[in-house]
Design a protein around this motif. Structure first.
Motif, short mmCIF file in Angstrom:
data_model
loop_
_atom_site.label_atom_id
_atom_site.label_comp_id
_atom_site.label_asym_id
_atom_site.label_seq_id
_atom_site.Cartn_x
_atom_site.Cartn_y
_atom_site.Cartn_z
N LYS A 29 0.83 -1.19 0.00
CA LYS A 29 0.00 0.00 0.00
C LYS A 29 0.88 1.26 0.00
CE LYS A 29 -4.24 -1.70 2.22
NZ LYS A 29 -5.19 -1.50 3.35
N HIS B 290 -2.46 -1.67 -10.06
CA HIS B 290 -2.81 -1.03 -8.80
C HIS B 290 -4.30 -0.72 -8.75
CE1 HIS B 290 -2.86 2.76 -11.11
NE2 HIS B 290 -3.62 3.21 -10.13
N LEU C 261 1.47 5.97 -5.32
CA LEU C 261 2.06 4.83 -6.03
C LEU C 261 3.56 4.76 -5.78
CD1 LEU C 261 0.19 4.99 -9.46
CD2 LEU C 261 0.05 3.17 -7.76
N VAL D 257 -3.39 3.77 -2.20
CA VAL D 257 -3.39 2.82 -3.30
C VAL D 257 -2.90 1.46 -2.82
CG1 VAL D 257 -2.98 4.62 -5.02
CG2 VAL D 257 -1.03 3.39 -4.02
N VAL E 31 -0.84 -1.85 -4.58
CA VAL E 31 -0.07 -2.26 -5.75
C VAL E 31 0.26 -3.74 -5.67
CG1 VAL E 31 2.15 -2.00 -6.95
CG2 VAL E 31 0.93 0.03 -6.12
N THR F 281 -1.64 7.79 -14.47
CA THR F 281 -1.54 6.36 -14.19
C THR F 281 -1.80 5.44 -15.37
OG1 THR F 281 -3.86 6.13 -13.50
CG2 THR F 281 -2.26 6.74 -11.79
#
Length: 798
Positions: free
Chosen positions: A466, A660, A764, A651, A653, A696
């Motif tokens: 995260k 993600h 991210l 987020v 991942v 993204t």
């Protein structure tokens, strides 16, 4: 998903229009739909029913011709010969246009005169128009165009930024001159700082992907005049370019637009090309003409958001306080200048974002590539500039071992009442409320506890990681080209008390027409339903600026207010004289007017004024005060005020695939005294999601020969409803009030929320950092596609 989670998300859900109306400020007058009232978009119901009419929905006139544009197949080449004889003989063809058929100037550029409508001697990108065919159907026009024979001599080309730099260095000339902003002795400040970093980030472009593609229709009128419908944010520019192409005065061309199916800047300068071709066909043939692009041609032929390479160098202390900063931008402009100068400048204006850089230099190069000319896009360069400093501050936090939010807070501009900081372009920042907004969002988003929870999750999860980030936005509001900060409006009050409103702004889904109508309703104290919103037309309000720079409501709202107040003053003067009461004893209430001891319906007073020959129509005009920028000295006040906001994004991942999910986003945004909270919330959400797409997933890719390979929904991914986080918490800052004298103390909301999505990119990066145990700061460029994220994960693990 467990029941508690569902309930929690529901509790954080977005309020309905009815909910918002219950919490709207208490109003002295109970009119329906005045300012600060949450009202739906004026075309919302028609959008849902499919009855809202766009340019392509207008009934075609008998004999309408359809235009297809034959495009260059080379990125850079000299046209040796052009043979369209077989095209003219093809079935259904009524007209074939080459550069030789243009009676006036062969140019549709907004500023520099370097965008030919149809190519003459050279082509500079794949997709550049070479000739056009008008036939009885679009399919016949397209088939006929395939019969054209163009012989090329292929010339060297540059596609990537590195290739463009080499070509520019070899020619000793960039597409546009470089520009520099400086504040203090930045070099000495960096050299003497306790710590320093340097790095680079590549920030990708973005396709506008408006739902309605580029389109224009034209109908010939008497005396050589022409009527154009264009899906454009800038009707006056389309009018001017069509007129100069035809070699006629501007008054011979009328341009009208009721609504666009999205614009985002892509319909600011470039619609003029398609309007010019439609108008030329109409004038040459005496028949109506339509030029409508399909999606693939639209994406190949039209400009994008500018790609930017940012090299940065920062000097700072152990707490992360910045002593000096140096940013070097290289901006990929494409094949022509378009609006690149102003866009690259705005990237520089926002290189500081919300941070008081005591000493700084921002340098910008603008290079040419043999790709379609890049153009305006929501934020107009500002987002690219902001990404650079946010990326740099994350590196500062990693090096100092501090929480990134603490580093950001340590560098904010001072709040109102304290000694203001100064931007790198020497403007004092006197209205900075970012500290208070960030503090509130930090608390409401439970940032500290979630930061701890994210760390605990990452310690126990080998594959999924995260990331969490909270980032600010400070965005300047005004056109940085000072003369564009003006607007006009036209208001008619009919003798039955209904009102007709027209202004120079255009509606592209952002709710501008609704907001300006609310202003007029408020001024007359009548229900919003009594105000008719009408199509933008150059025949009604002349010499308008583009609906851009987030200034639509600011400019057109003030102009409409001025027109309404002129009529209202006339009504007061009339009522005072007729009923022999002081003007101070006359007040406009909800759909009525109090005249001393007498009370009349608004419509009745208007009817009496009409019989008394009182003029019930007025123009209004507004010019933003106090904005001026000396570009030669890189100093001045280019913005009337700043808009502020902050977002916290979390987020998740997958470190095996690079994929993600955005789990949650908390947004607190300053709209001043919002003209319409419902529409503003929509703009905040839409801007955030579009910005997330840019950073993204929306990846533009050209091959070595200059072919755009991401030219359709099958190859170019934009955010969908599935990419919206399940938990999205949006709030308009309830303490907001514009310190500048804007329309009802509101603030612009079109562009600033776009940059809230930088928090997703930073989150991210935080997750990737965790994948390597926090040891190595990741190299991650934008857009952070799964491939780039996976590559970054592998690099931090090495």
């Amino acid at each position: 998903m467990d029941e508690t989670r569902i309930q929690d998300r529901s509790g954080a859900g977005e309020p309905s229009i009815a909910d918002l109306e219950e919490t709207a400020p208490t109003r002295q007058a109970a009119i329906s739909g005045g300012v600060r009232t949450p009202r739906p978009h004026d075309s919302g119901a028609m959008h849902v029913r499919g009855t809202a009419r766009y340019t392509d929905d207008e009934p075609e006139l008998p004999g309408t011709l359809h235009i297809y544009i034959a495009q260059s197949i080379h990125a850079h080449a000299r046209i040796v010969s052009l043979d369209v004889a077989k095209v003219r003989e093809a079935p259904g063809v009524a007209c074939v246009l080459t550069a030789d058929d243009i009676p006036g100037q062969n140019d549709y550029s907004p500023v520099f005169g370097d965008d030919p409508i149809l190519a003459e001697d050279e082509v500079h990108c794949i997709g550049q128009p070479v000739f056009a065919v008008a036939a009885t159907s679009r399919d016949l026009a397209r088939r006929a165009a395939m019969l054209g024979i163009v012989e090329y001599e292929v010339l060297p080309h540059a596609i990537l930024i590195d290739e463009a730099i080499r070509a520019s260095d070899l020619a000793n000339e960039d597409l546009l001159p470089a520009h520099t902003m400086q504040l203090g002795d930045w070099n000495a400040a960096i050299a003497s700082a306790a710590c320093s970093i340097d790095g680079r980030i590549e920030v990708g472009g973005q396709d506008h992907f408006y739902l309605e593609g580029q389109i224009a229709t034209a109908a010939p009128l008497e005396d050589g005049d022409v009527f154009v419908r264009s899906s454009t944010q800038h009707p006056s520019e389309v009018q001017h370019n069509v007129a100069k192409m035809l070699g006629v005065p501007d008054h011979a061309v009328t341009v009208e637009v009721r609504r666009m199916g999205g614009g985002f800047g892509g319909k600011e300068s470039q619609p003029a090309l398609f309007a010019c071709l439609a108008a030329l066909v109409a004038v040459k043939t005496g028949r109506p003409a339509k030029c409508r692009l399909d999606r693939d041609d639209d994406m190949v032929m039209t400009g994008k958001r500018h790609e930017v390479r940012i090299d940065y160098r920062l000097g700072f202390d152990a707490d992360g306080r910045i002593a000096g900063a140096d940013f070097a931008h290289v901006v990929r402009c494409g094949a022509s200048k378009d609006l690149s100068g102003a866009i690259a400048d705005r990237a520089m204006f926002h290189a500081d974002n919300a941070y008081d850089l005591k000493a700084a230099r921002i340098h910008s190069r603008r290079v040419k590539t043999n790709t379609v000319s890049n153009t305006a896009f929501r934020g107009f360069g500002g987002p690219q500039g902001m990404v650079g400093i946010e990326r740099a501050l994350d590196r500062v936090a990693h090096l100092t071992g501090r929480d990134p939010l603490d580093v950001r807070k340590a560098n904010f501009y001072a709040p109102p009442g304290q000694t203001p900081g100064t931007t790198p372009y020497h403007m004092a920042v006197t209205d900075c409320v970012i500290s208070e907004i960030v503090d509130e969002l930090e608390a409401s988003s439970d940032y500290r506890a979630r930061r701890k929870a994210v760390s605990e999750f990452n310690a126990s999860s080998a594959i999924l990681k995260k990331g969490l980030a909270l980032t600010p936005v400070k965005f300047g509001i005004s056109f940085t080209t000072s003369h564009l900060n003006q607007a006009g409006a036209l208001v008619h009050v009919y003798k039955d008390g209904s009102v007709h409103l027209n202004h120079g702004g255009t509606e592209m889904g952002q709710g501008l027409f609704t907001k300006v109508a609310q202003v007029v309703a408020e001024e007359f104290q009548i229900d919003l339903e009594r105000v008719k919103i009408t199509a933008t037309s150059t025949a009604k309000v002349p010499n308008t600026s583009a609906t851009a720079a987030s200034s639509g409501s600011d400019l057109n709202g003030m102009a409409a207010q001025a027109a309404a107040r002129t009529i209202r003053r006339r009504l007061v003067d009339f009522a005072s004289a007729r009923y022999r009461v002081p003007k101070e004893a006359i007040a406009f209430k909800a759909n009525r007017v109090v005249i001393g001891e007498t009370e009349k319906r608004f419509s009745d007073l208007v009817g009496e004024a009409y019989l008394a020959r009182v003029p019930l129509s007025s123009t209004g005009f507004y010019a933003t005060p106090g904005v001026a920028y000396d570009r030669e000295r890189a100093s001045g006040t280019p913005f009337y005020y700043f808009a502020y906001g902050a977002a916290c994004s979390e987020v998740l991942v997958d470190t095996l695939t690079g994929e993600h999910r955005l789990l949650r986003a908390d947004i607190l945004h300053d709209c001043g005294q919002s003209l319409n909270p419902a529409i503003d919330r929509g703009q905040i959400e839409g801007g955030f999601i579009q910005g997330m797409g840019w950073l993204t997933m929306e990846e533009l890719w050209w091959d070595a020969k200059g072919h755009l390979k991401t030219h359709a929904p099958s190859t170019y991914k934009i955010p969908t409803a599935n990419d919206r986080p399940d938990d999205l918490r949006i709030a308009i800052w309830d303490k907001g009030e514009n310190l500048s004298e804007t329309i009802y103390r509101s603030k612009a909301v079109g562009e600033p929320p776009f940059m809230l999505a930088i928090s997703v990119f930073c989150a991210l990066s935080d997750a990737v950092l965790a994948a390597g145990g926090g040891r190595r700061f990741p190299d991650l460029d934008a857009p952070a596609t799964p491939e780039r994220v996976l590559q970054a994960v592998e690099s931090v693990k090495a």
